[in-house]
Design an enzyme around this catalytic site. Structure first.
Site, PDB file in Angstrom:
ATOM      1  N   ILE A  44       0.156 -13.277   7.174  1.00 52.49           N
ATOM      2  CA  ILE A  44      -1.295 -13.117   7.152  1.00 52.49           C
ATOM      3  C   ILE A  44      -1.841 -13.195   5.733  1.00 52.49           C
ATOM      4  O   ILE A  44      -2.954 -13.670   5.514  1.00 52.49           O
ATOM      5  CB  ILE A  44      -1.719 -11.792   7.833  1.00 52.49           C
ATOM      6  CG1 ILE A  44      -3.219 -11.777   8.124  1.00 52.49           C
ATOM      7  CG2 ILE A  44      -1.322 -10.584   7.017  1.00 52.49           C
ATOM      8  CD1 ILE A  44      -3.668 -10.650   9.030  1.00 52.49           C
ATOM      9  N   GLY A  45      -1.036 -12.778   4.752  1.00 54.19           N
ATOM     10  CA  GLY A  45      -1.437 -12.890   3.354  1.00 54.19           C
ATOM     11  C   GLY A  45      -0.373 -13.560   2.510  1.00 54.19           C
ATOM     12  O   GLY A  45      -0.458 -13.582   1.283  1.00 54.19           O
ATOM     13  N   GLY A  46       0.662 -14.084   3.186  1.00 49.64           N
ATOM     14  CA  GLY A  46       1.760 -14.724   2.474  1.00 49.64           C
ATOM     15  C   GLY A  46       3.117 -14.221   2.909  1.00 49.64           C
ATOM     16  O   GLY A  46       4.120 -14.442   2.227  1.00 49.64           O
ATOM     17  N   SER A  47       3.196 -13.551   4.050  1.00 47.44           N
ATOM     18  CA  SER A  47       4.395 -12.808   4.440  1.00 47.44           C
ATOM     19  C   SER A  47       5.587 -13.650   4.875  1.00 47.44           C
ATOM     20  O   SER A  47       6.679 -13.124   5.051  1.00 47.44           O
ATOM     21  CB  SER A  47       4.058 -11.802   5.551  1.00 47.44           C
ATOM     22  OG  SER A  47       3.319 -10.729   5.026  1.00 47.44           O
ATOM     23  N   SER A 106       5.871  -9.719   3.789  1.00 49.03           N
ATOM     24  CA  SER A 106       6.515  -8.653   4.532  1.00 49.03           C
ATOM     25  C   SER A 106       7.799  -9.066   5.252  1.00 49.03           C
ATOM     26  O   SER A 106       8.560  -8.210   5.723  1.00 49.03           O
ATOM     27  CB  SER A 106       5.529  -8.078   5.555  1.00 49.03           C
ATOM     28  OG  SER A 106       5.113  -9.081   6.465  1.00 49.03           O
ATOM     29  N   LYS A 115      12.098 -11.086  12.956  1.00 45.92           N
ATOM     30  CA  LYS A 115      11.434 -10.027  12.203  1.00 45.92           C
ATOM     31  C   LYS A 115      11.032  -8.886  13.133  1.00 45.92           C
ATOM     32  O   LYS A 115      10.600  -9.110  14.266  1.00 45.92           O
ATOM     33  CB  LYS A 115      10.195 -10.609  11.512  1.00 45.92           C
ATOM     34  CG  LYS A 115       9.411  -9.614  10.660  1.00 45.92           C
ATOM     35  CD  LYS A 115       8.192 -10.301  10.048  1.00 45.92           C
ATOM     36  CE  LYS A 115       7.384  -9.354   9.183  1.00 45.92           C
ATOM     37  NZ  LYS A 115       6.195 -10.009   8.590  1.00 45.92           N
TER      38      LYS A 115
END
Length: 490
Positions: free
Chosen positions: A182-185, A161, A86
């Protein structure tokens, strides 16, 4: 829906199988790299998943690996296997942007620690995958590289992301990927593109070299983790074992030794939390999740559908999401930060925008008080996992959705089951477990009627990564796991 792997297509085979072929010299590293480059060349205009290539160095390394293997020299766990990374992760000598125009031409002088670990085990990094600016969206689009499409439907996004990563894995452009979450990436892209992803327990994988703001690299972001994406759970664990470990400079003080799975998959104590009034799951997704739990039960594993932790679900909105906003605040420009200060002080502002603004600009005292509540919730989750080994949960309330270019994470909406929902609710089910540092493995379990992949989260106790991977492997066997998108059948 596909009927499984193509037996003749190298690009769609599991990484473990490719490594076996490399070891037996059935295929060379150079040949395998050529295959992935060719697949990307044929699908790039449709997917736009791999946005930067480093082919000269990759082929040079592949040839060196083949020469070493011909000389029967020692090899690493990933020896000669091409893979991508990534673009939020620094790779020495390769453009690494974080999706931000400020770093459009940035070329790191050193690898992120996970990249060093990959290279030490013989992996060949041949490209970087697309993402949103500073990894801050549930789509993979930015001003430098444009938009990545979902292999299952080019009008949909593959999630974010780590959307370029999930699209590349799904289409067979790479066998393995490392994303950030961090939030579901990692989990959301795995879900939307129909692949596997693992969000490790916080702190288990070094994250130095994470490009989340201009002056990145010196500290670890709270909540954020680096995690593997792959087409099989076995490949997730293979990659996880390479990248996990102590941070650079701390090896002499401690080592990461994760416990084994608490039991074999058939003997694990399983709970399911498939829906909640605070973030209702769409009927199309819930149907697939229900079928999955029924299949698990029919296979002889008892599933408790009513057990819940003592954690208040909406703490994710008042504690979890604010902590995530605070952790991502270094990516704000000075102008953006000033605007957030104004929004936080304006009682007429939208409540969601005020939460984001207040969280991104909060005082250190407020942050400490919020982390105190987080630690209370972590203990409550620990209590829950005294009685259960894994918890099954949705990844997102909605299936994959069409590209949205207007607005941002906090202003967009989605219409689901005839109801207009906040776009930001897409990260509620993933953030629910991420902000308290729990491990979660996502595995594909089926498709909605319109052909959108659906995954399920297998959540476990802190440091229970082996347990979540073990049960995800069980679900994979029951439900078939990854399927090949039609576009990938070259």
């Amino acid at each position: 829906m596909s009927d499984g792997y193509s037996s003749n297509d190298l690009g769609l085979r599991p990484a473990r199988e490719l490594l076996s072929m490399l070891s037996s010299r059935e295929v060379s590293s150079v040949e395998l790299l050529e295959h992935f480059v060719e697949r990307n060349s044929r699908l790039h205009d449709q997917l736009n998943a791999i946005v930067t290539l480093d082919l000269d160095r990759a082929f040079e390394t592949a040839k060196s690996v083949d020469d070493r293997r011909a000389g029967n020299l020692g090899t690493g766990l990933l020896e000669g296997l091409p893979m991508t990374i990534k673009d939020a992760i620094a790779v020495e000598g390769v453009r690494s942007t974080g999706g931000a125009v400020e770093l459009r031409d940035h070329v790191p002088s050193r690898d992120a620690e996970v990249v060093s670990a990959l290279r030490s085990q013989g992996a060949i990094i041949f490209g970087k995958t697309n993402l949103p600016r500073w990894s801050g969206d549930i789509q993979a689009s930015n001003e430098i590289f444009g938009t990545t499409n979902n292999p299952w439907n080019l009008s949909w996004g593959p999630g974010g992301s780590s959307g370029g990563a999930s699209a590349a894995i799904s289409a067979g452009l790479t066998p393995l990927e490392v994303g950030t979450d961090i939030g579901g990436s990692v989990r959301l892209p795995a879900n939307f593109a129909g692949v596997c992803g693992h969000k490790p327990s916080f702190g288990v994988v070094p994250q130095r070299g994470y490009i989340d703001h201009v002056s990145y690299g010196s500290t670890d972001a709270d909540i954020n983790v680096f995690g593997p994406l792959a087409r099989t759970v076995g490949d997730l664990e293979l990659l996880f074992d390479v990248i996990r470990g102590s941070a650079d400079g701390s090896e002499s003080g401690w080592q990461v030794r994760l416990p084994n799975s608490r039991a074999s998959s058939g003997n694990l104590r399983v709970a399911a939390w498939l829906d909640d009034p605070s973030c209702p799951v769409s009927s199309s997704v819930l149907s697939v999740l229900d079928e999955t739990v029924q299949a698990i039960e029919a296979d002889g594993v008892a599933v408790n559908r009513s057990a819940r932790p003592e954690v208040v679900f909406d703490d994710v909105r008042t504690v979890g999401l604010p902590l995530i906003s605070a952790a991502t605040s270094p990516g704000r420009t000075s102008e953006e930060f000033a605007a957030l200060v104004e929004t936080a002080a304006d009682p007429a502002s939208d409540s969601t925008l005020r939460m984001r603004a207040a969280s991104s600009t909060m005082s250190h005292r407020d942050w400490l008080l919020m982390t105190e509540q987080r630690d209370i919730n972590r203990r409550l989750w620990s209590d829950f996992f005294c009685d259960f080994d894994v918890l099954l949960a949705p990844v997102a309330f909605s299936p994959a959705f069409e590209h949205q270019s207007e607005g941002n994470l906090y202003t967009r909406t989605l219409e689901v089951d005839g109801v207009v929902r906040p776009y930001s609710d897409l990260i509620v089910w993933t953030s629910q477990f991420g902000y308290v540092y729990l491990p979660s493995t996502v595995v594909p379990v089926g498709f909605t009627k319109d052909g959108s992949p659906v995954g399920i989260q297998v959540v476990g106790p802190y440091l229970g990564d082996r347990t979540t991977l073990e049960f995800a492997r069980h679900i994979e066997r029951l439900r078939g796991g990854y399927q090949v998108p039609p576009i990938a059948k070259l």
